[in-house]
Design a protein around this motif. Structure first.
Motif, short mmCIF file in Angstrom:
data_model
loop_
_atom_site.label_atom_id
_atom_site.label_comp_id
_atom_site.label_asym_id
_atom_site.label_seq_id
_atom_site.Cartn_x
_atom_site.Cartn_y
_atom_site.Cartn_z
N ARG A 87 0.83 -1.21 0.00
CA ARG A 87 0.00 0.00 0.00
C ARG A 87 0.86 1.25 0.00
N SER A 123 2.24 1.81 -3.48
CA SER A 123 1.29 2.27 -4.49
C SER A 123 0.63 3.56 -4.10
N GLN A 139 -1.33 4.21 -1.55
CA GLN A 139 -2.62 4.15 -0.87
C GLN A 139 -2.53 4.67 0.55
N TRP A 165 -3.56 14.02 -5.70
CA TRP A 165 -4.59 13.04 -6.05
C TRP A 165 -4.63 12.74 -7.54
N TYR A 174 -3.36 9.21 -9.64
CA TYR A 174 -4.15 8.38 -10.53
C TYR A 174 -3.45 8.16 -11.85
N ARG A 212 -0.74 5.62 -11.27
CA ARG A 212 -1.18 4.25 -11.03
C ARG A 212 -1.51 3.52 -12.32
N LYS A 213 -1.64 4.22 -13.42
CA LYS A 213 -1.91 3.53 -14.67
C LYS A 213 -0.73 2.69 -15.10
N MET A 256 1.15 0.97 -12.98
CA MET A 256 1.40 -0.16 -12.10
C MET A 256 0.10 -0.92 -11.87
N ALA A 257 0.24 -2.16 -11.53
CA ALA A 257 -0.94 -3.00 -11.29
C ALA A 257 -0.75 -3.74 -9.98
N MET A 258 -1.90 -4.06 -9.35
CA MET A 258 -1.80 -4.81 -8.10
C MET A 258 -2.76 -5.98 -8.13
N PHE A 265 -4.73 -8.41 -5.87
CA PHE A 265 -5.14 -8.54 -4.49
C PHE A 265 -5.26 -10.00 -4.09
N SER A 272 -7.59 -11.75 -2.80
CA SER A 272 -8.77 -12.50 -3.18
C SER A 272 -9.09 -12.35 -4.65
N ALA A 293 -10.28 -9.97 -6.16
CA ALA A 293 -11.08 -8.75 -6.22
C ALA A 293 -11.68 -8.50 -7.59
N LEU A 351 2.43 -5.60 -8.44
CA LEU A 351 2.55 -5.95 -7.03
C LEU A 351 1.63 -7.14 -6.74
N ASP A 386 -0.07 -9.45 -3.87
CA ASP A 386 -0.33 -9.58 -2.44
C ASP A 386 -0.73 -11.01 -2.12
N THR A 401 -14.56 -7.29 -0.34
CA THR A 401 -13.84 -8.13 -1.29
C THR A 401 -12.80 -7.34 -2.07
N GLU A 402 -12.45 -6.17 -1.57
CA GLU A 402 -11.38 -5.34 -2.12
C GLU A 402 -11.64 -4.86 -3.54
N GLN A 403 -12.90 -4.90 -3.97
CA GLN A 403 -13.19 -4.42 -5.32
C GLN A 403 -12.96 -2.92 -5.42
N SER A 419 -9.22 -2.28 -5.54
CA SER A 419 -8.59 -2.63 -6.82
C SER A 419 -9.00 -1.63 -7.89
N MET A 425 -6.69 1.15 -7.49
CA MET A 425 -5.38 0.79 -8.02
C MET A 425 -5.36 0.84 -9.54
N ALA A 470 -6.64 3.13 -11.12
CA ALA A 470 -6.81 4.55 -11.41
C ALA A 470 -8.23 4.87 -11.83
#
Lengths: 264, 261, 152
Positions: free
Chosen positions: A45, A48, A50, A70, A74, A77-78, A80-82, A84, A86, A88, A160, A162, B125-127, B130, B133, B135
Motif C-alpha cells: 500500500r 502504491s 494508498q 490526487w 491516478y 497508477r496507470k 502499475m498494477a496490483m 489482491f 482475493s 477482487a 505488485l 499480495d 472483497t477489495e473491489q 482494486s 489501483m 486509477a
C-alpha cells in the motif's frame, strides 16, 4: 525501479516499519517475505500510494510516490498494477468484462481491438475459454488468474502481488508460479511479491527481503538465504516449528501451572 | 461512574467524527456527479436496480394504505354526516404526509439496505481498492451513479405511491362504501392546493427524503467493516438511521410548510 | 436483462412516475383554478373579517366567481380592507352589490358572498363595494342575545 529509504510507518501505537531500506531492481522478481501480520500488505500500500509513510522516502521510477497529489497519483497508477489476495474481481461483470474494465475506462479502443486484446490477455493466463463465466462460477485459483489478466491489461511496468499463493491447491499453485515468472520475463515487467510461502516464492524470485518486527532481518538471493547462518532466517526458510520464534507463547512454568490451586 | 462518563464522551466524539466523514462523503458524491454526464449507461442500470425493482412494494403498499385511509376515514366521518369530505381526507393525508414518508421508509428497507450491502461487500472483497489501483475513482464509477439514480427514483416512487393510494381510497369509498363519486373528487379538488400541498408535500419532501436515504445507505456501505458482520451491521444502521432521519426531517418540514406560523 | 430491456423498464418507470404526478396535479389538486390572478380587482371594507383568509373564495348565489387576494388594515379608519379578484367573465356585477363574510357549513372556512344590487353600472377594476356585512363574531352574538333576553 523502486527505492525505499528510511521508511517509518506507525499505526496508532504500533510501529509497523522502522527505518526500512529496500531496492527493487527493474525487470526482476523481488520477494518480500516474513511471518503473518508483519505488515507486508501495508508495504504494498505504501508503494502504491494508498497510504503515506510517517517518515522516509519511497520512489518508484524516480517519482516520489507520497508527494503526488490526487490527480497525479491516478495518472501514476496507470503504470502499475496490483493483484489482491482475493482477486477482487467485480462480481457483477463476467470474466471478459472484468479484464476489459481497465481498457474501457482508460482507453477509447474500438470494440474489435478491445476484444482482441482481452482475448490475448486471457490466453496468456490460460483462461480464454472462460470468458463468459461470472466470478462466482470460478474457483479461487481461476479467479486469481483472471485478476492477473486484468492486471496486465494496460501493460503496466510494475506489478505488485499480495499473497498470490495463499490457500491454493498444489496444481493452481504451480500454475500461478509459472505464470508470474513467465509474464515477468516475457513482458519485461518488474514484479514485487509479498508472501509467506517460502518454497514457491524462493523458486521464482531473483531477490528476497525478510521482514520481521518492522525491520529487514536479512536480504539476498534465495540461494544465499538458504545457506544463511542466522537461526531466525534458518527457521523461516526451512519451516522449522521451533527456533528463535518460539513454539510456546510466553507462559509461567508448566509444572507450577498444572499443580497450582485455582484462585479462591 | 467516571468510566461511564468516559465511555459517553468517547461515543459522542466518535459520532462527531463520523458525522464529519459523512459530510465529506456527501461532498465527494456531489463532486463526482459531473462524471455522470459522460456515462449515462451507468445511471440507467442503477435506476433499474433501485427504481424499477422497488415498484412492486410501492404499488402494493400504496394501494393498501389508500384503502385503509378510505375505511378509517369513513368510519370517523360518518358520525358527523361528513362523508363527502372523505376524498379530501384521503388525498391530504397521502399528499402531505404518508406518501413521502412511507415511500422513504419502504425505500430504505428495500433499496437502501440493498445498496449498503452491495457497497459493503464490494469494500470487503477489495473491489473498491482494486478499482483505485486501476486509477478509477470508485466515487465516479460506483457511488455517484447509485446516488443520482436513487435521488431520481424516490420522488417518482413517492408520486406513484400517493397516486395509487388515492385511487385505492377511491375504490373503497365509492365502490364499496357508497360515498358519492362526484363529491369524492370535487371536494378533494377544492381543498387540495397545488403549491401548498402537492409541491410542498409530495415533491419537496420526497426529494429531501430521497437525498437523505441514499446518502445514508451509500455512506454506511462505504464505511462498513470489511467482514460479514460488519456488512450486516451496516445494513441495519442504514434502515434505522434513515427511518430516524426521515421522521425527524418530516417534523421539521411539516412545521415549516404547514405549521400555523 | 439485456441493455435494451433494461432501458425499456427504466423508461416505463419514469413515465409512470411522471404520469402519477400529472394525475396528482390535474385530477386531485385545484390546478384548474390557479389562474385567478387574471381577474379584475375590487375592494371592500369590513369592520371585522373574522376568520377570512387570503385565497378564500368569492361567490355570488353560491357560484364561485373569484378569490380574496389581499387583506390589509387601514391605519386611519381601522377598517379591514379586503381586495377581491373577480373572474373577468363576470363583468356584469352591479356597483351597489353588497359583500358579506359568510361561513360555509357550520364549522367551515369563511368566504365572501356577493349579493347583487340593482344599478345599471357594473363593477370594474379598482371599484369599491360600499355595502358590506362583517363576519359574525360569536362572542358579540352571545352578548347581544344575553342583553336581549335580560331586557325582556
Amino acid at each position: 525501479m523502486a527505492t525505499v529509504r528510511g521508511l517509518t510507518f506507525r499505526r496508532g501505537d504500533r510501529v509497523i516499519f522502522q527505518d526500512v531500506d529496500l531496492d527493487i531492481p527493474r525487470g526482476q522478481v523481488t520477494a518480500i517475505m516474513g511471518p503473518s501480520g508483519t505488515g507486508k500488505t501495508t508495504l504494498l500500500r505504501l508503494l502504491s500510494g494508498q497510504v503515506r509513510p510517517d517518515a522516509g522516502r519511497i520512489e518508484v521510477d524516480g517519482i516520489c510516490v507520497h508527494e503526488l497529489n490526487w490527480r497525479e497519483l491516478y495518472q501514476f497508477r496507470k503504470r502499475m498494477a496490483m493483484l489482491f489476495q482475493s482477486g477482487a474481481l467485480f462480481t457483477d461483470l463476467n470474466v471478459f468484462d472484468n479484464v476489459a474494465f481497465p481498457l474501457r475506462e482508460h482507453t477509447r479502443l474500438p470494440d474489435r481491438l478491445l476484444r482482441t486484446l482481452v482475448l490475448m490477455k486471457l490466453e496468456a493466463v490460460g483462461l480464454r475459454g472462460a470468458r463468459d463465466l461470472m466470478p462466482a462460477e470460478l474457483s479461487g485459483g481461476m479467479a486469481r488468474r483472471v485478476a492477473l489478466a486484468r492486471a496486465i491489461a494496460l501493460d503496466p511496468a510494475l506489478i505488485l502481488y499480495d499473497e498470490p499463493f495463499a490457500g491454493q491447491d498444489p496444481i493452481s499453485m504451480g500454475v500461478l508460479v509459472k505464470l508470474i515468472r513467465t509474464l515477468n520475463d516475457a513482458l519485461g515487467l518488474t514484479s514485487i511479491i509479498v508472501s509467506h510461502d517460502v518454497k514457491e516464492t524462493a523458486a521464482i524470485a531473483d531477490y528476497l527481503y525478510l521482514i520481521s518486527d518492522g525491520r529487514i532481518v536479512e536480504h539476498g538471493t534465495p540461494g544465499a538465504l538458504d545457506r544463511s547462518h542466522s537461526p531466525w532466517v534458518d527457521q523461516f526458510m526451512h519451516a522449522r516449528p521451533d527456533g528463535p520464534m518460539s513454539f510456546h507463547y510466553p507462559a509461567p512454568p508448566y509444572a507450577a501451572d498444572l499443580l497450582a490451586s485455582p484462585s479462591a | 461512574m467516571s468510566a461511564i462518563l468516559a465511555r459517553l464522551g468517547r461515543a459522542v466524539l466518535e459520532q462527531l467524527t463520523r458525522t464529519g466523514r459523512a459530510a465529506l462523503f456527501f461532498l465527494s458524491l456531489l463532486g463526482a456527479l459531473s462524471f455522470m454526464i459522460r456515462r449515462p449507461g451507468l445511471l440507467v442500470k442503477q435506476l433499474y436496480a433501485v427504481g424499477v425493482l422497488s415498484l412492486p412494494i410501492i404499488l402494493v403498499s400504496g394501494l393498501f394504505v389508500g384503502m385503509v385511509l378510505g375505511l378509517q376515514g369513513y368510519a370517523n366521518l360518518v358520525d358527523f354526516g361528513a362523508t363527502s369530505s372523505l376524498g379530501t381526507v384521503v388525498a391530504l393525508s397521502l399528499i402531505r404526509e404518508l406518501g413521502p414518508v412511507l415511500t422513504a421508509l419502504l425505500y430504505a428497507g428495500r433499496a437502501g439496505s440493498a445498496l449498503t450491502a452491495e457497497i459493503g461487500l464490494m469494500k470487503a472483497t477489495e473491489q473498491l481498492a482494486s478499482m483505485r489501483m486501476m486509477a478509477v475513482d470508485p466515487f465516479q464509477r460506483v457511488l455517484a451513479p447509485r446516488f443520482l439514480a436513487g435521488c431520481i427514483a424516490v420522488p417518482l416512487l413517492a408520486g406513484i405511491f400517493t397516486a395509487i393510494g388515492i385511487l385505492g381510497g377511491y375504490l373503497v369509498a365509492v365502490e364499496q362504501l357508497g360515498v358519492d363519486d362526484g363529491a369524492f373528487w370535487s371536494q378533494m379538488q377544492a381543498k387540495v392546493q397545488l403549491f401548498a400541498d402537492v409541491i410542498n408535500g409530495v415533491v419537496i419532501k420526497s426529494v429531501v427524503f430521497g437525498l437523505v436515504a441514499n446518502w445514508i445507505a451509500l455512506f454506511e456501505g462505504y464505511e462498513a467493516q470489511p467482514t460479514s458482520e460488519g456488512v450486516s451491521l451496516a445494513t441495519t444502521r442504514t434502515v434505522v438511521y434513515t427511518a430516524l432521519a426521515v421522521l425527524g426531517l418530516d417534523f421539521v418540514l411539516t412545521a415549516l410548510m404547514f405549521g400555523a406560523w | 436483462m439485456t441493455q435494451k430491456n433494461l432501458e425499456l423498464a427504466v423508461g416505463a418507470f419514469v413515465a409512470l412516475g411522471i404520469a402519477a404526478f400529472f394525475l396528482l396535479a390535474l385530477q386531485v389538486s385545484d390546478l384548474t383554478s390557479i389562474g385567478d390572478e387574471r381577474g379584475y380587482r375590487v375592494t371592500a371594507r369590513f369592520e371585522n373579517i373574522g376568520g377570512l383568509r387570503v385565497r378564500a373564495p368569492v361567490t355570488m348565489g353560491g357560484v364561485r366567481i373569484g378569490r380574496v387576494v389581499g387583506i390589509e388594515l387601514d391605519p386611519q379608519t381601522y377598517e379591514a380592507v379586503v381586495t377581491l379578484s373577480i373572474d373577468p367573465r363576470h363583468d356584469q356585477i352591479p356597483t351597489d352589490s353588497s359583500a358579506s363574510i359568510l361561513t360555509s357549513g357550520l364549522l367551515g372556512e369563511q368566504y365572501v358572498g356577493l349579493e347583487p344590487g340593482g344599478m345599471d353600472s357594473y363593477l370594474s377594476e379598482g371599484d369599491v363595494l360600499r355595502l358590506t356585512q362583517s363576519a359574525l363574531v360569536l362572542e358579540k352574538l352571545i352578548g347581544r342575545m344575553l342583553t336581549n333576553t335580560a331586557g325582556d
